[in-house]
Design an enzyme around this catalytic site. Structure first.
Site, PDB file in Angstrom:
ATOM      1  N   GLU A   1     -26.462 -60.582 -61.255  1.00 49.59           N
ATOM      2  CA  GLU A   1     -27.723 -60.647 -61.994  1.00 49.59           C
ATOM      3  C   GLU A   1     -27.920 -62.055 -62.543  1.00 49.59           C
ATOM      4  OE1 GLU A   1     -28.666 -57.694 -64.987  1.00 49.59           O
ATOM      5  OE2 GLU A   1     -30.592 -58.687 -65.376  1.00 49.59           O
TER       6      GLU A   1
ATOM      7  N   GLU B   1     -25.773 -66.555 -66.776  1.00 50.41           N
ATOM      8  CA  GLU B   1     -26.728 -66.798 -67.875  1.00 50.41           C
ATOM      9  C   GLU B   1     -26.322 -68.095 -68.583  1.00 50.41           C
ATOM     10  OE1 GLU B   1     -29.445 -67.020 -70.030  1.00 50.41           O
ATOM     11  OE2 GLU B   1     -29.740 -64.947 -69.393  1.00 50.41           O
TER      12      GLU B   1
ATOM     13  N   ASP C   1     -25.713 -72.656 -64.888  1.00 59.37           N
ATOM     14  CA  ASP C   1     -27.000 -72.664 -64.184  1.00 59.37           C
ATOM     15  C   ASP C   1     -26.879 -71.858 -62.892  1.00 59.37           C
ATOM     16  OD1 ASP C   1     -29.326 -73.206 -62.819  1.00 59.37           O
ATOM     17  OD2 ASP C   1     -29.304 -75.352 -63.256  1.00 59.37           O
TER      18      ASP C   1
ATOM     19  N   ASP D   1     -38.042 -66.426 -66.678  1.00 59.09           N
ATOM     20  CA  ASP D   1     -38.991 -67.170 -67.506  1.00 59.09           C
ATOM     21  C   ASP D   1     -40.221 -67.533 -66.678  1.00 59.09           C
ATOM     22  OD1 ASP D   1     -37.361 -67.551 -70.014  1.00 59.09           O
ATOM     23  OD2 ASP D   1     -36.007 -68.403 -68.529  1.00 59.09           O
TER      24      ASP D   1
ATOM     25  N   PHE E   1     -37.842 -57.687 -72.205  1.00 52.76           N
ATOM     26  CA  PHE E   1     -38.960 -58.465 -71.678  1.00 52.76           C
ATOM     27  C   PHE E   1     -39.974 -57.582 -70.955  1.00 52.76           C
ATOM     28  CE2 PHE E   1     -36.027 -61.739 -72.801  1.00 52.76           C
ATOM     29  CZ  PHE E   1     -36.857 -62.742 -73.264  1.00 52.76           C
TER      30      PHE E   1
HETATM   31  C1  SAM Z   1     -37.232 -64.098 -69.911  1.00 50.92           C
HETATM   32  S1  SAM Z   1     -35.511 -63.911 -69.988  1.00 50.92           S
HETATM   33  C2  SAM Z   1     -35.235 -62.344 -69.205  1.00 50.92           C
HETATM   34  C3  SAM Z   1     -33.919 -61.750 -69.523  1.00 50.92           C
HETATM   35  C4  SAM Z   1     -33.582 -60.427 -68.835  1.00 50.92           C
HETATM   36  N1  SAM Z   1     -33.525 -60.550 -67.411  1.00 50.92           N
HETATM   37  C5  SAM Z   1     -34.513 -59.325 -69.254  1.00 50.92           C
HETATM   38  O1  SAM Z   1     -35.231 -58.780 -68.399  1.00 50.92           O
HETATM   39  O2  SAM Z   1     -34.533 -58.988 -70.457  1.00 50.92           O
HETATM   40  C6  SAM Z   1     -34.943 -65.039 -68.748  1.00 50.92           C
HETATM   41  C7  SAM Z   1     -33.484 -65.404 -68.891  1.00 50.92           C
HETATM   42  O3  SAM Z   1     -33.090 -66.206 -67.783  1.00 50.92           O
HETATM   43  C8  SAM Z   1     -32.174 -67.192 -68.244  1.00 50.92           C
HETATM   44  N2  SAM Z   1     -32.185 -68.294 -67.276  1.00 50.92           N
HETATM   45  C9  SAM Z   1     -33.245 -69.050 -66.912  1.00 50.92           C
HETATM   46  N3  SAM Z   1     -32.897 -69.942 -65.976  1.00 50.92           N
HETATM   47  C10 SAM Z   1     -31.565 -69.747 -65.745  1.00 50.92           C
HETATM   48  C11 SAM Z   1     -30.629 -70.368 -64.886  1.00 50.92           C
HETATM   49  N4  SAM Z   1     -30.983 -71.357 -64.072  1.00 50.92           N
HETATM   50  N5  SAM Z   1     -29.359 -69.932 -64.910  1.00 50.92           N
HETATM   51  C12 SAM Z   1     -28.982 -68.919 -65.732  1.00 50.92           C
HETATM   52  N6  SAM Z   1     -29.834 -68.277 -66.559  1.00 50.92           N
HETATM   53  C13 SAM Z   1     -31.110 -68.694 -66.558  1.00 50.92           C
HETATM   54  C14 SAM Z   1     -32.682 -67.567 -69.622  1.00 50.92           C
HETATM   55  O4  SAM Z   1     -31.678 -68.139 -70.428  1.00 50.92           O
HETATM   56  C15 SAM Z   1     -33.171 -66.220 -70.145  1.00 50.92           C
HETATM   57  O5  SAM Z   1     -32.159 -65.554 -70.872  1.00 50.92           O
END
Ligand code: SAM
Length: 231
Positions: free
Chosen positions: A59, A84, A111, A134, A209
């Site tokens: 995930e 994450e 990342d 995001d 979200f």
């Molecule tokens: C809008 S949140 C959604 C979280 C979760 N999937 C949910 O549905 O509740 C997006 C998440 O993606 C993570 N994220 C964004 N780009 C990322 C990357 N390149 N690597 C790891 N995590 C990432 C952010 O830190 C954030 O916690």
């Protein structure tokens, strides 16, 4: 190690944000050595990471981990690797994994684009999940969106022949972009048919979200892709 695909220059898809609670910070100190997987850029040995060979689910951007924890509890026969950058989310999932005695969860703090690029052997994953990434709604930020052609290619390479990529978003313009980008990836096939979304899977846990998007009156879009090599 051979670098399978040179990195594509792209801005980061995340910002570092939020404060960790004391409990989350403690969980990181105490439990990251147990559940954490150090990613150095080399390919991960998932059998060694999980101490067994089982179906593998990754995930990307699990946030607070509602989906990851629910699925891991529901499917003890499958292994779940969460990626994450958000410290509070990592702390929460570490604490909960320990509390719930989950043995099939491991986390990479880093990342996900980089992990996808070099971290997985071709055909080594059974599922990749990207839920509510995001949305980066402003035009000038679209390049920050995680779902782009590079990620599509990395996921297509990492999935086994029976594998599946699942995504969901409440941001319609991003949903449309996902269709365009993923339909164009030669290694993936849209399970719903080109330019189409799938119905919301009944068993997909609801996350913060998704609730927020629904609260704002947004429709939810689910996408599902299979490898082009799918029998
Ligand atoms: C809008 S949140 C959604 C979280 C979760 N999937 C949910 O549905 O509740 C997006 C998440 O993606 C993570 N994220 C964004 N780009 C990322 C990357 N390149 N690597 C790891 N995590 C990432 C952010 O830190 C954030 O916690």
């Amino acid at each position: 190690m051979e670098d399978p695909t040179p990195p594509i220059l792209r801005p980061r898809s995340f910002v570092t944000r939020g404060r960790k609670t004391e409990a989350q910070a403690r969980a990181i100190d105490e439990l990251l050595p147990v559940y954490g997987v150090e990613f150095t850029g080399d390919r991960l040995d998932l059998d060694a990471v999980f101490g067994r060979s089982a179906p593998r689910v990754v995930e990307i951007g699990f946030g607070d981990g509602e989906n990851l924890l629910t699925l891991a509890e529901r499917h003890p026969d499958r292994d779940f690797l969460g990626i994450e950058v958000h410290g509070a989310g990592i702390g929460r999932v570490l604490g909960e994994s320990s509390l719930r005695g989950l043995e099939n969860v491991r986390l990479v703090r880093g990342d996900a684009v980089e992990v996808l690029r070099t971290g997985f052997a071709p055909g080594s994953l059974d599922e990749v999940l990207i839920y509510f990434p995001d949305p980066w709604p402003k035009n000038k930020h679209h390049r920050r969106r995680i779902v782009q052609s590079d990620v599509a290619e990395y996921v297509a390479r990492a999935l086994g022949p029976q594998g599946v990529l699942r995504l969901a978003t409440d941001w319609e313009p991003y949903a449309e972009q996902m269709l365009v980008v993923l339909d164009a990836e030669p290694g993936l096939v849209n399970a719903a048919g080109a330019e189409r979304f799938v119905p919301r899977p009944d068993d997909r846990p609801v996350t913060k979200f998704e609730r927020r998007g629904e609260g704002l009156g947004h429709a939810i879009f689910d996408l599902e892709y299979r490898p082009a090599s799918h029998p």
